[in-house]
Design an enzyme around this catalytic site. Sequence first.
Site, mmCIF file in Angstrom:
data_model
loop_
_atom_site.group_PDB
_atom_site.id
_atom_site.type_symbol
_atom_site.label_atom_id
_atom_site.label_comp_id
_atom_site.label_asym_id
_atom_site.label_seq_id
_atom_site.Cartn_x
_atom_site.Cartn_y
_atom_site.Cartn_z
ATOM 1 N N ASP A 1 2.086 9.397 -3.110
ATOM 2 C CA ASP A 1 2.281 10.258 -4.289
ATOM 3 C C ASP A 1 3.679 10.073 -4.865
ATOM 4 O O ASP A 1 3.860 9.981 -6.088
ATOM 5 C CB ASP A 1 2.081 11.736 -3.902
ATOM 6 C CG ASP A 1 0.624 12.147 -3.913
ATOM 7 O OD1 ASP A 1 -0.212 11.375 -4.423
ATOM 8 O OD2 ASP A 1 0.323 13.251 -3.422
ATOM 9 N N GLU B 1 -2.090 4.317 -5.477
ATOM 10 C CA GLU B 1 -2.763 3.348 -4.618
ATOM 11 C C GLU B 1 -1.840 2.172 -4.286
ATOM 12 O O GLU B 1 -1.861 1.652 -3.168
ATOM 13 C CB GLU B 1 -4.040 2.840 -5.292
ATOM 14 C CG GLU B 1 -5.103 3.910 -5.529
ATOM 15 C CD GLU B 1 -5.541 4.595 -4.253
ATOM 16 O OE1 GLU B 1 -5.542 3.946 -3.190
ATOM 17 O OE2 GLU B 1 -5.884 5.797 -4.304
#
Length: 414
Positions: free
Chosen positions: A345, A267
């Site tokens: 990611d 995030e």
Amino acid sequence: MLEIFVVLYCLYFLLTTYTSIMQIGFVKNARGLKAIILDENRYLEAANYSIEKERMAILSSFYSFILFILWIGFGLQTLDSFVNIESSWLKAVVFIDLFIIINWILGLPFDLYSTFNLDKKYGFSNMTPALFIKDTIKTAILFLVFGSLVIAAISWIISSFNTWWVWGFVFIFAVIILINMLYPVIRDKMFDKFEPLKDKELESKIENLLNQVGFKSKGVFSVDASKRDNRLNAYFGGLGTTKRVVLFDTLIEKLSHNELLAVLGHELGHFKNGDILKNIAIMGFVMFVFFAIFGNISEEMFLGLRLNNEPYAIIAIFLIFSPIFSFFLMPLISLISRHNEYAADEFGSNMQSKEDLVSALLKLANENKSFPLSHPLYIFFYYSHPPLVERFKELGFDVHEKSDEALKDSIYAN
């Protein structure tokens, strides 16, 4: 012009239905294959849940199409004759409030079935009738107070400016930014119970992670999401001075510290890569396009619907037809989003480790019963995140080569 909008709505209905049908057929075939990502029982359960959800989506789309025909056929005209008010802004408020309330009531059976039947059947929903009613009343109050104020303001803008759609866009965009800023505060005060993390070691690790990327927040909180749902989630809520890290209690219970940090690292990747600002810009662009379209509707549209060219009618037309344009713009938005997810990611795995992020994603997929395979057309229209198989491949993890026992160890290891 009405004919063009109706044709587009029919195309939208047919495409959504066809996509769901293709997804059902794809998942039915895929559930007979060897389980990947999920353990065998959850793989079958997730497949069945996906199929049932899409069947309900088809029924809901058909029901919405019928309501669409009824609204443009005589519903809007009937409501117009019922709301006989001289004041332009007051008529807009009453008309649109009634329009939204009627649609909510007519759609309530699907909401109830999804919450109290489908989601309970698959172990997601913990919602009680009392909590459902309480949430509904609170939501209704927020809508009737703040929603009505927004409708009144927009109707005044429409009545006051020739190029109202430009100023209307500026106003609504500002309202959305304000809502995003206040969202955590509203949730905290009216719906959820936000508490500082009881696990001080975890809190310290998260604060250290935030400091590494310069993310300033009002704190790290746990929210009692399990009173409604068993799914796992976390989010960064708010904007500016209201930013906070929110972890579902279900997520804290199921993930290890390292896995949680990997999820938050992902995030934070969005924050560091500027994805939040990019998403705001994309949302602004889409809204501007919508306002440009609905701000230049021809008089023929109003004649076809037997409505006056007044604020109430313009807002109603916007609410009825905007889902069409959202649907056709979604593939482009989703494509950008999927690209951003790969980058996040990579950032998250570098902040923690690829193994921790993969392990966390495996647990999230299993606990949320997310079926790992989908039809390409379904991915094209609906996937804002890349399929898990593709995400794992980018992280150097091949789910097809991993043994069942090793997969099980990855899912349940702490």
